[in-house]
Design a protein around this motif. Sequence first.
Motif, PDB file in Angstrom:
ATOM      1  N   ARG A  13       0.822  -1.219   0.000  1.00 23.87           N
ATOM      2  CA  ARG A  13       0.000   0.000   0.000  1.00 23.87           C
ATOM      3  C   ARG A  13       0.852   1.263   0.000  1.00 23.87           C
ATOM      4  N   VAL A  14       1.939   1.260   0.768  1.00 24.79           N
ATOM      5  CA  VAL A  14       2.816   2.431   0.779  1.00 24.79           C
ATOM      6  C   VAL A  14       3.465   2.598  -0.591  1.00 24.79           C
ATOM      7  N   SER A  15       3.907   1.500  -1.192  1.00 25.29           N
ATOM      8  CA  SER A  15       4.506   1.578  -2.525  1.00 25.29           C
ATOM      9  C   SER A  15       3.506   2.103  -3.542  1.00 25.29           C
ATOM     10  N   PHE A  16       2.277   1.625  -3.465  1.00 23.78           N
ATOM     11  CA  PHE A  16       1.258   2.103  -4.391  1.00 23.78           C
ATOM     12  C   PHE A  16       0.946   3.572  -4.131  1.00 23.78           C
ATOM     13  N   GLY A  17       0.934   3.977  -2.865  1.00 25.48           N
ATOM     14  CA  GLY A  17       0.730   5.386  -2.523  1.00 25.48           C
ATOM     15  C   GLY A  17       1.839   6.273  -3.088  1.00 25.48           C
ATOM     16  N   LEU A  18       3.078   5.786  -3.037  1.00 24.48           N
ATOM     17  CA  LEU A  18       4.195   6.530  -3.619  1.00 24.48           C
ATOM     18  C   LEU A  18       4.025   6.652  -5.135  1.00 24.48           C
ATOM     19  N   LEU A 152       9.636  20.828  -1.239  1.00 25.90           N
ATOM     20  CA  LEU A 152       8.832  20.364  -0.112  1.00 25.90           C
ATOM     21  C   LEU A 152       8.166  19.020  -0.430  1.00 25.90           C
ATOM     22  N   PHE A 153       7.576  18.916  -1.605  1.00 23.60           N
ATOM     23  CA  PHE A 153       6.912  17.684  -2.039  1.00 23.60           C
ATOM     24  C   PHE A 153       7.908  16.525  -2.116  1.00 23.60           C
ATOM     25  N   PHE A 154       9.044  16.761  -2.760  1.00 18.90           N
ATOM     26  CA  PHE A 154      10.055  15.713  -2.913  1.00 18.90           C
ATOM     27  C   PHE A 154      10.643  15.304  -1.564  1.00 18.90           C
ATOM     28  N   THR A 155      10.815  16.266  -0.662  1.00 23.23           N
ATOM     29  CA  THR A 155      11.348  15.945   0.667  1.00 23.23           C
ATOM     30  C   THR A 155      10.370  15.056   1.427  1.00 23.23           C
ATOM     31  N   GLY A 156       9.082  15.360   1.319  1.00 25.59           N
ATOM     32  CA  GLY A 156       8.079  14.498   1.949  1.00 25.59           C
ATOM     33  C   GLY A 156       8.118  13.087   1.384  1.00 25.59           C
ATOM     34  N   LEU A 157       8.228  12.972   0.073  1.00 23.96           N
ATOM     35  CA  LEU A 157       8.334  11.647  -0.554  1.00 23.96           C
ATOM     36  C   LEU A 157       9.625  10.949  -0.150  1.00 23.96           C
ATOM     37  N   LEU A 158      10.701  11.716  -0.021  1.00 28.09           N
ATOM     38  CA  LEU A 158      11.971  11.129   0.420  1.00 28.09           C
ATOM     39  C   LEU A 158      11.832  10.554   1.823  1.00 28.09           C
ATOM     40  N   LEU A 159      11.186  11.269   2.719  1.00 24.96           N
ATOM     41  CA  LEU A 159      11.007  10.769   4.091  1.00 24.96           C
ATOM     42  C   LEU A 159      10.181   9.485   4.108  1.00 24.96           C
ATOM     43  N   ILE A 160       9.131   9.429   3.302  1.00 29.17           N
ATOM     44  CA  ILE A 160       8.324   8.203   3.221  1.00 29.17           C
ATOM     45  C   ILE A 160       9.174   7.061   2.654  1.00 29.17           C
ATOM     46  N   ASN A 161       9.968   7.339   1.634  1.00 30.21           N
ATOM     47  CA  ASN A 161      10.839   6.312   1.053  1.00 30.21           C
ATOM     48  C   ASN A 161      11.876   5.829   2.065  1.00 30.21           C
ATOM     49  N   LEU A 162      12.439   6.743   2.842  1.00 29.07           N
ATOM     50  CA  LEU A 162      13.422   6.341   3.856  1.00 29.07           C
ATOM     51  C   LEU A 162      12.765   5.487   4.933  1.00 29.07           C
ATOM     52  N   TRP A 163      11.532   5.843   5.312  1.00 35.88           N
ATOM     53  CA  TRP A 163      10.811   5.022   6.272  1.00 35.88           C
ATOM     54  C   TRP A 163      10.550   3.636   5.683  1.00 35.88           C
ATOM     55  N   GLN A 164      10.138   3.598   4.444  1.00 38.63           N
ATOM     56  CA  GLN A 164       9.871   2.332   3.764  1.00 38.63           C
ATOM     57  C   GLN A 164      11.153   1.498   3.667  1.00 38.63           C
ATOM     58  N   LEU A 165      12.282   2.163   3.448  1.00 35.58           N
ATOM     59  CA  LEU A 165      13.571   1.490   3.323  1.00 35.58           C
ATOM     60  C   LEU A 165      14.028   0.880   4.648  1.00 35.58           C
ATOM     61  N   THR A 166      13.756   1.559   5.760  1.00 41.38           N
ATOM     62  CA  THR A 166      14.317   1.118   7.049  1.00 41.38           C
ATOM     63  C   THR A 166      13.352   0.320   7.915  1.00 41.38           C
ATOM     64  N   ARG A 167      12.095   0.277   7.560  1.00 44.46           N
ATOM     65  CA  ARG A 167      11.160  -0.468   8.418  1.00 44.46           C
ATOM     66  C   ARG A 167      11.348  -1.964   8.274  1.00 44.46           C
ATOM     67  N   ARG A 168      10.983  -2.684   9.289  1.00 44.53           N
ATOM     68  CA  ARG A 168      11.240  -4.127   9.320  1.00 44.53           C
ATOM     69  C   ARG A 168      10.074  -4.960   8.787  1.00 44.53           C
ATOM     70  N   SER A 169       8.855  -4.434   8.927  1.00 40.25           N
ATOM     71  CA  SER A 169       7.705  -5.264   8.517  1.00 40.25           C
ATOM     72  C   SER A 169       7.109  -4.780   7.226  1.00 40.25           C
TER      73      SER A 169
END
Length: 169
Positions: A13-18, A152-169
Amino acid sequence: MARRSTQGLSYRRVSFGLFLASVAGMGFALYLQHFQHLDPCPLCIFQRIGLMIMGIVALIAALHNPKSLFGRRFYSLLATLGILWSVGVAGRHVWLQHLPPQDVPACGPGLDYWLQVFPLQSVVQKVLHGSGECAKVDWTLLGWSLPHWGLLFFTGLLLINLWQLTRRS
Protein backbone atom coordinates in the motif's frame (compact mmCIF):
# COMPACT_ATOMS: atom_id res chain seq x y z
CA MET A 1 -5.85 -4.84 16.95
CA ALA A 2 -2.16 -3.89 16.53
CA ARG A 3 -1.86 -6.27 13.59
CA ARG A 4 -4.75 -4.58 11.84
CA SER A 5 -3.20 -1.10 12.13
CA THR A 6 0.10 -2.26 10.58
CA GLN A 7 -1.86 -3.97 7.82
CA GLY A 8 -3.20 -0.56 6.75
CA LEU A 9 0.38 0.54 6.01
CA SER A 10 1.54 -2.59 4.27
CA TYR A 11 4.58 -2.44 2.03
CA ARG A 12 2.37 -2.82 -1.01
CA ARG A 13 0.00 0.00 0.00
CA VAL A 14 2.82 2.43 0.78
CA SER A 15 4.51 1.58 -2.52
CA PHE A 16 1.26 2.10 -4.39
CA GLY A 17 0.73 5.39 -2.52
CA LEU A 18 4.19 6.53 -3.62
CA PHE A 19 3.29 5.64 -7.20
CA LEU A 20 0.05 7.65 -6.94
CA ALA A 21 1.99 10.61 -5.49
CA SER A 22 4.31 10.41 -8.49
CA VAL A 23 1.35 10.38 -10.88
CA ALA A 24 -0.19 13.35 -9.06
CA GLY A 25 3.08 15.29 -9.17
CA MET A 26 3.58 14.59 -12.86
CA GLY A 27 -0.06 15.40 -13.56
CA PHE A 28 0.33 18.78 -11.87
CA ALA A 29 3.57 19.47 -13.76
CA LEU A 30 1.91 18.59 -17.07
CA TYR A 31 -1.12 20.72 -16.19
CA LEU A 32 1.15 23.71 -15.57
CA GLN A 33 3.02 23.03 -18.79
CA HIS A 34 0.10 22.43 -21.15
CA PHE A 35 -2.75 24.45 -19.64
CA GLN A 36 -0.95 27.27 -17.82
CA HIS A 37 1.73 27.49 -20.53
CA LEU A 38 4.66 27.34 -18.10
CA ASP A 39 7.40 25.68 -20.11
CA PRO A 40 9.72 23.66 -17.86
CA CYS A 41 13.34 24.75 -17.59
CA PRO A 42 16.06 22.07 -17.78
CA LEU A 43 16.19 21.74 -13.97
CA CYS A 44 12.41 21.21 -13.87
CA ILE A 45 12.75 18.41 -16.42
CA PHE A 46 15.50 16.78 -14.35
CA GLN A 47 13.28 16.94 -11.26
CA ARG A 48 10.56 15.14 -13.19
CA ILE A 49 12.98 12.36 -14.11
CA GLY A 50 13.68 11.52 -10.47
CA LEU A 51 9.97 11.61 -9.64
CA MET A 52 9.18 9.27 -12.53
CA ILE A 53 11.96 6.86 -11.51
CA MET A 54 10.57 6.74 -7.98
CA GLY A 55 7.04 6.23 -9.30
CA ILE A 56 7.97 3.45 -11.69
CA VAL A 57 10.02 1.61 -9.06
CA ALA A 58 7.22 2.04 -6.51
CA LEU A 59 4.67 0.63 -8.97
CA ILE A 60 6.88 -2.37 -9.71
CA ALA A 61 7.39 -2.88 -5.97
CA ALA A 62 3.63 -2.71 -5.34
CA LEU A 63 2.88 -5.19 -8.12
CA HIS A 64 5.67 -7.58 -7.16
CA ASN A 65 5.17 -7.15 -3.39
CA PRO A 66 8.33 -9.07 -2.44
CA LYS A 67 8.08 -11.16 0.70
CA SER A 68 11.76 -11.00 1.61
CA LEU A 69 13.15 -8.02 3.51
CA PHE A 70 16.02 -7.87 1.01
CA GLY A 71 13.63 -7.55 -1.94
CA ARG A 72 11.62 -4.82 -0.23
CA ARG A 73 14.72 -2.89 0.68
CA PHE A 74 16.12 -3.25 -2.82
CA TYR A 75 13.04 -1.64 -4.37
CA SER A 76 12.92 0.97 -1.63
CA LEU A 77 16.58 1.85 -2.20
CA LEU A 78 16.00 2.35 -5.93
CA ALA A 79 12.92 4.50 -5.30
CA THR A 80 14.80 6.49 -2.65
CA LEU A 81 17.67 7.16 -5.06
CA GLY A 82 15.20 8.40 -7.68
CA ILE A 83 13.48 10.87 -5.35
CA LEU A 84 16.81 11.87 -3.78
CA TRP A 85 17.84 13.01 -7.27
CA SER A 86 14.72 15.22 -7.41
CA VAL A 87 15.41 16.64 -3.94
CA GLY A 88 18.98 17.52 -4.93
CA VAL A 89 17.99 19.13 -8.22
CA ALA A 90 15.10 21.05 -6.59
CA GLY A 91 17.51 22.27 -3.90
CA ARG A 92 19.88 23.49 -6.59
CA HIS A 93 16.95 25.16 -8.36
CA VAL A 94 15.87 26.99 -5.18
CA TRP A 95 19.48 28.08 -4.62
CA LEU A 96 19.68 29.50 -8.15
CA GLN A 97 16.48 31.46 -7.61
CA HIS A 98 17.97 33.10 -4.52
CA LEU A 99 21.16 34.26 -6.22
CA PRO A 100 21.63 37.99 -6.68
CA PRO A 101 20.82 38.96 -10.30
CA GLN A 102 24.47 39.61 -11.15
CA ASP A 103 25.43 36.06 -10.07
CA VAL A 104 22.76 34.23 -12.08
CA PRO A 105 24.32 32.16 -14.90
CA ALA A 106 23.59 33.41 -18.39
CA CYS A 107 20.81 31.82 -20.41
CA GLY A 108 22.05 29.32 -22.94
CA PRO A 109 20.56 27.19 -25.67
CA GLY A 110 17.72 24.89 -24.78
CA LEU A 111 17.94 21.32 -23.54
CA ASP A 112 16.97 19.94 -26.95
CA TYR A 113 20.00 21.58 -28.54
CA TRP A 114 22.33 20.33 -25.80
CA LEU A 115 21.09 16.77 -26.22
CA GLN A 116 21.75 16.92 -29.96
CA VAL A 117 25.23 18.45 -29.72
CA PHE A 118 26.86 17.27 -26.48
CA PRO A 119 27.43 13.87 -24.86
CA LEU A 120 24.97 13.02 -22.07
CA GLN A 121 27.52 13.58 -19.30
CA SER A 122 28.16 17.13 -20.54
CA VAL A 123 24.43 17.81 -20.78
CA VAL A 124 23.91 16.72 -17.17
CA GLN A 125 26.76 18.96 -16.01
CA LYS A 126 25.42 21.93 -17.99
CA VAL A 127 21.87 21.48 -16.71
CA LEU A 128 22.97 21.14 -13.08
CA HIS A 129 25.06 24.28 -13.46
CA GLY A 130 21.78 26.05 -14.23
CA SER A 131 20.97 28.96 -16.45
CA GLY A 132 19.13 32.24 -16.29
CA GLU A 133 15.84 30.63 -17.27
CA CYS A 134 16.10 28.38 -14.19
CA ALA A 135 16.51 31.40 -11.89
CA LYS A 136 13.37 33.10 -13.21
CA VAL A 137 10.29 32.85 -10.99
CA ASP A 138 7.21 32.34 -13.20
CA TRP A 139 4.70 31.01 -10.68
CA THR A 140 4.13 31.41 -6.95
CA LEU A 141 1.68 30.15 -4.37
CA LEU A 142 1.66 31.71 -0.89
CA GLY A 143 4.93 33.42 -1.74
CA TRP A 144 6.76 30.23 -2.68
CA SER A 145 7.97 29.48 -6.20
CA LEU A 146 7.37 26.18 -7.95
CA PRO A 147 10.88 24.86 -7.08
CA HIS A 148 10.19 25.61 -3.39
CA TRP A 149 6.95 23.63 -3.50
CA GLY A 150 8.67 20.88 -5.48
CA LEU A 151 11.43 20.67 -2.88
CA LEU A 152 8.83 20.36 -0.11
CA PHE A 153 6.91 17.68 -2.04
CA PHE A 154 10.05 15.71 -2.91
CA THR A 155 11.35 15.94 0.67
CA GLY A 156 8.08 14.50 1.95
CA LEU A 157 8.33 11.65 -0.55
CA LEU A 158 11.97 11.13 0.42
CA LEU A 159 11.01 10.77 4.09
CA ILE A 160 8.32 8.20 3.22
CA ASN A 161 10.84 6.31 1.05
CA LEU A 162 13.42 6.34 3.86
CA TRP A 163 10.81 5.02 6.27
CA GLN A 164 9.87 2.33 3.76
CA LEU A 165 13.57 1.49 3.32
CA THR A 166 14.32 1.12 7.05
CA ARG A 167 11.16 -0.47 8.42
CA ARG A 168 11.24 -4.13 9.32
CA SER A 169 7.70 -5.26 8.52
